[in-house]
Scaffold this motif. Structure first.
Motif, PDB file in Angstrom:
ATOM      1  N   GLY A  15      56.185  59.737  28.781  1.00 39.00           N
ATOM      2  CA  GLY A  15      55.916  59.188  30.098  1.00 39.00           C
ATOM      3  C   GLY A  15      54.419  59.038  30.274  1.00 39.00           C
ATOM      4  N   HIS A  16      53.702  60.095  29.922  1.00 39.32           N
ATOM      5  CA  HIS A  16      52.234  60.053  29.916  1.00 39.32           C
ATOM      6  C   HIS A  16      51.729  61.048  28.885  1.00 39.32           C
ATOM      7  N   LEU A  17      50.810  60.619  28.049  1.00 45.18           N
ATOM      8  CA  LEU A  17      50.190  61.482  27.055  1.00 45.18           C
ATOM      9  C   LEU A  17      48.704  61.166  26.989  1.00 45.18           C
ATOM     10  N   ASP A  18      47.890  62.185  27.117  1.00 40.82           N
ATOM     11  CA  ASP A  18      46.441  62.066  26.937  1.00 40.82           C
ATOM     12  C   ASP A  18      46.072  63.101  25.888  1.00 40.82           C
ATOM     13  N   LEU A  19      45.857  62.653  24.656  1.00 43.62           N
ATOM     14  CA  LEU A  19      45.720  63.556  23.528  1.00 43.62           C
ATOM     15  C   LEU A  19      44.377  63.394  22.821  1.00 43.62           C
ATOM     16  N   PRO A  20      43.471  64.362  22.953  1.00 43.61           N
ATOM     17  CA  PRO A  20      42.251  64.351  22.131  1.00 43.61           C
ATOM     18  C   PRO A  20      42.616  64.649  20.675  1.00 43.61           C
ATOM     19  N   LEU A  21      41.920  64.001  19.756  1.00 44.06           N
ATOM     20  CA  LEU A  21      42.206  64.170  18.340  1.00 44.06           C
ATOM     21  C   LEU A  21      41.012  64.771  17.606  1.00 44.06           C
ATOM     22  N   ASN A  22      41.292  65.501  16.548  1.00 49.08           N
ATOM     23  CA  ASN A  22      40.239  66.001  15.686  1.00 49.08           C
ATOM     24  C   ASN A  22      39.676  64.853  14.844  1.00 49.08           C
ATOM     25  N   PRO A  23      38.417  64.880  14.504  1.00 48.55           N
ATOM     26  CA  PRO A  23      37.822  63.756  13.782  1.00 48.55           C
ATOM     27  C   PRO A  23      38.325  63.580  12.356  1.00 48.55           C
ATOM     28  N   HIS A  24      38.844  64.663  11.744  1.00 49.47           N
ATOM     29  CA  HIS A  24      39.276  64.540  10.348  1.00 49.47           C
ATOM     30  C   HIS A  24      40.764  64.816  10.171  1.00 49.47           C
ATOM     31  N   MET A  25      41.215  66.030  10.415  1.00 46.21           N
ATOM     32  CA  MET A  25      42.607  66.380  10.148  1.00 46.21           C
ATOM     33  C   MET A  25      43.334  66.752  11.431  1.00 46.21           C
ATOM     34  N   ASN A  26      44.543  66.181  11.610  1.00 45.02           N
ATOM     35  CA  ASN A  26      45.403  66.492  12.750  1.00 45.02           C
ATOM     36  C   ASN A  26      46.820  66.711  12.227  1.00 45.02           C
ATOM     37  N   LEU A  27      47.396  67.866  12.517  1.00 43.86           N
ATOM     38  CA  LEU A  27      48.742  68.203  12.076  1.00 43.86           C
ATOM     39  C   LEU A  27      49.650  68.293  13.293  1.00 43.86           C
ATOM     40  N   ILE A  28      50.539  67.312  13.444  1.00 45.80           N
ATOM     41  CA  ILE A  28      51.419  67.235  14.607  1.00 45.80           C
ATOM     42  C   ILE A  28      52.715  67.958  14.266  1.00 45.80           C
ATOM     43  N   VAL A  29      52.983  69.041  14.982  1.00 46.04           N
ATOM     44  CA  VAL A  29      54.115  69.910  14.680  1.00 46.04           C
ATOM     45  C   VAL A  29      55.002  70.013  15.912  1.00 46.04           C
ATOM     46  N   GLY A  30      56.311  69.938  15.706  1.00 45.97           N
ATOM     47  CA  GLY A  30      57.221  70.084  16.833  1.00 45.97           C
ATOM     48  C   GLY A  30      58.644  69.804  16.425  1.00 45.97           C
ATOM     49  N   ASN A  31      59.557  69.990  17.351  1.00 53.52           N
ATOM     50  CA  ASN A  31      60.969  69.775  17.089  1.00 53.52           C
ATOM     51  C   ASN A  31      61.276  68.291  17.007  1.00 53.52           C
ATOM     52  N   ASN A  32      62.523  67.951  16.671  1.00 56.36           N
ATOM     53  CA  ASN A  32      62.946  66.555  16.680  1.00 56.36           C
ATOM     54  C   ASN A  32      62.928  66.019  18.114  1.00 56.36           C
ATOM     55  N   GLU A  33      62.666  64.720  18.224  1.00 57.77           N
ATOM     56  CA  GLU A  33      62.750  64.007  19.506  1.00 57.77           C
ATOM     57  C   GLU A  33      61.692  64.428  20.513  1.00 57.77           C
ATOM     58  N   VAL A  34      60.554  64.964  20.064  1.00 57.13           N
ATOM     59  CA  VAL A  34      59.486  65.297  21.014  1.00 57.13           C
ATOM     60  C   VAL A  34      58.330  64.305  20.935  1.00 57.13           C
ATOM     61  N   GLY A  35      58.423  63.333  20.016  1.00 58.49           N
ATOM     62  CA  GLY A  35      57.427  62.260  20.012  1.00 58.49           C
ATOM     63  C   GLY A  35      56.454  62.252  18.860  1.00 58.49           C
ATOM     64  N   LYS A  36      56.694  63.026  17.803  1.00 60.49           N
ATOM     65  CA  LYS A  36      55.746  63.047  16.680  1.00 60.49           C
ATOM     66  C   LYS A  36      55.655  61.673  16.012  1.00 60.49           C
ATOM     67  N   SER A  37      56.810  61.118  15.654  1.00 59.59           N
ATOM     68  CA  SER A  37      56.823  59.789  15.018  1.00 59.59           C
ATOM     69  C   SER A  37      56.352  58.722  15.993  1.00 59.59           C
ATOM     70  N   THR A  38      56.703  58.877  17.256  1.00 63.06           N
ATOM     71  CA  THR A  38      56.286  57.916  18.272  1.00 63.06           C
ATOM     72  C   THR A  38      54.769  57.871  18.382  1.00 63.06           C
TER      73      THR A  38
END
Length: 525
Positions: A15-38
């Motif tokens: 619905g709304h996501l404001d996500l700061p990212l690391n400049p080099h490596m970012n590891l997105i971890v979470g359950n299914n259907e929480v938006g990692k692939s999205t």
């Protein structure tokens, strides 16, 4: 020039996501259907204008929109309270690098003065009358995206194209199964990226010569002669058979890669994934951001180790964003780079208190994954307590905890507060089942900020779970469950304390039920 942050509105899971990212490596971890692939799709779309390998204008469907936002809009219409039609917004904030000056401005949802790219999927106002008429007639239907358009422009409010953006991304998804008639679409496109311009021209020319020589084959020429002699039986015009020589008939659509003379699509899934990933890594060398979907997919331990080493090397010069379920990937690439996603929100691990952050940096196996992947969690002090709480849960609910999305996690009691800090930040319902250790005041002081999560018994004369079990049951009942014949509670307690695992297994496996302490029953309710 990494992406500093991503803002997403009304795109699939977000619905709304404001996500700061690391400049080099970012590891997105979470359950299914929480938006990692999205998240990966959104970043690739805003940088390249593509979704699923095609221009996003050709991929607009109602399923791209955040469904709760659509439902709310349609409900307001039915109530006679029209509002603005839902739209998708994806923004990539690229900072203030001088080489991106042409993209710099304040035309973004945060009003920030920096370079960036904005992708909108919104109603084309030229079709507003038709759009409104359709919704009046089909109030219960889905969003009519046929009236939507794509706007892709910079923060300077100038329209952009893939060629005009001095920034690129590569997405690596070996799970993709989209194919042409003869070739895996993913590996076909990756091979095309890996080849040099001269090699691509040579391959295309060779393929064209092969197509043209087909009609010169003796058998084919004879068939075409026959068809020409019998034109009246088939058509008034001369009919022949041949290979398509139009521009749309390219080698990717017809030629098949081989692995040791075996067609690529017939090779093992692990080998396919390894080849796709290795070729993609070579093709990704010039991209500013590398997006990787589940690098662990179908790979052996040794292959994954080699792959992770290559990704780590790339991250020194590029920004890498990886969606993963693998604790091994986290171990290799650094827990400090983890961004935890749950259905209720997200948090960077480095946003936790310093001592908690340092604890999870050193935690073997990264048991924190079990917490963030759970819909609910119950934390206990050891493996024997875990078995007893699981049996209590099953007796109460009729199913195991995991069947209800509840993970019972054995945690050193000194780590309870650290796990609770993550649970609190991610709003994960969590209960802690703990002994009072004979000092209720100290327990309450230790967990003063988390008392709503802590379940214990205030009887200091029964400081452990074993004593609580004896207090809640008769000697005869516990002898029956443990298959023992203790004459008194003192002998029973000595056995239970000295044989915690055997006691817990006996209770867990027994066909007979026992009464579980009140604080355990409240924690599992």
């Amino acid at each position: 020039m990494p992406i500093e942050r991503v803002v997403i509105e009304n795109f699939k899971a977000f619905g709304h996501l404001d996500l700061p990212l690391n400049p080099h490596m970012n590891l997105i971890v979470g359950n299914n259907e929480v938006g990692k692939s999205t998240l990966l799709e959104a970043i690739h779309a805003v940088v390249t204008g593509q979704l699923h390998g095609r221009g996003i204008a050709y991929e607009i469907t109602p399923y791209l929109f955040h469904q709760p936002a659509v439902d709310e809009y349609l409900a307001r219409l039915r109530d006679g309270q029209p509002g603005s039609p839902p739209r998708i917004v994806i923004e990539a904030y690229l900072g203030r690098d001088a080489t991106l000056a042409s993209l710099r401005g304040t035309n973004n949802s945060l009003g920030a003065d920096m370079a960036g790219i904005r992708l909108l999927i919104e109603l084309n106002e030229d079709y507003r009358p038709e759009f409104d008429a359709y919704l009046r007639e089909h109030q219960g239907g889905s969003l009519p995206v046929e009236y939507y358009t794509v706007r892709w422009y910079s923060f300077a409010n100038n329209g952009v194209t893939a060629r005009s953006i001095p920034f690129d991304s590569t997405i690596i998804d070996t799970t993709s199964a989209k194919t042409f008639s003869g070739t895996d679409r993913y590996i076909g496109s990756i091979i095309d990226q890996v080849l040099s311009p001269a090699q691509r021209v040579a391959l295309s020319l060779s393929y064209r010569r092969m197509r043209q020589s087909f009609s010169q084959e003796t058998d084919v020429a004879a068939i075409n002669t026959f068809l020409a002699e019998n034109a009246g039986d088939v058509s008034n015009k001369t009919l022949t058979v041949g290979v398509d020589t139009s521009a749309r008939s390219t080698w990717e659509a017809s030629l098949s890669p081989y692995l040791d003379d075996l067609p690529f699509t017939h090779a093992g899934k692990g080998e396919q994934s390894a080849v796709k990933m290795k070729l993609a890594m070579r093709a990704a060398g010039a991209a500013h951001v590398l997006l990787v979907e589940e690098p662990e997919n179908h790979l052996s331990f040794s292959s994954m180790t080699q792959l992770i080493d290559k990704i780590a090397a790339l991250s020194t010069a590029q920004q890498v964003i990886i969606a993963t379920h693998s604790s091994f990937v986290l171990n290799k690439l650094g827990v400090d780079n983890v961004i935890l996603f749950s259905a209720r929100g997200h948090i960077k691990l480095d946003q936790l208190p310093t001592d908690t952050h340092d604890y999870f940096m050193k935690l073997p196996g990264h048991d924190t994954l079990r917490l963030i992947l759970a819909k609910q969690a119950i934390l206990v002090e050891g493996p024997s307590d875990e078995l007893i709480v699981q049996r209590a849960f099953k007796d109460h609910h009729g199913v195991s905890p995991l069947a209800r999305g509840v993970d019972v996690i054995s945690v050193n009691s000194l780590a309870f507060k650290r796990f609770l800090q993550i649970a609190q930040r991610l709003d994960i319902p969590t209960a802690v089942v703990t002994d009072n250790d004979g000092d209720v005041a100290l327990l309450q002081e230790r967990y003063a900020d988390f008392l709503n999560y802590i379940y214990y018994d205030s009887d200091e004369d029964a400081p452990s779970l074993e004593q609580q079990l004896i207090k809640a049951n008769t000697l005869a009942q516990l002898n029956l469950v443990l298959d023992k014949t203790f004459a008194d509670e003192a002998a029973l307690l000595k056995f239970m304390k000295g044989n915690k695992t055997d006691t817990a297994l006996a209770i867990f496996n027994s066909p007979h039920s026992i009464v579980f302490p009140d604080y355990v029953q409240r924690a599992i309710a």
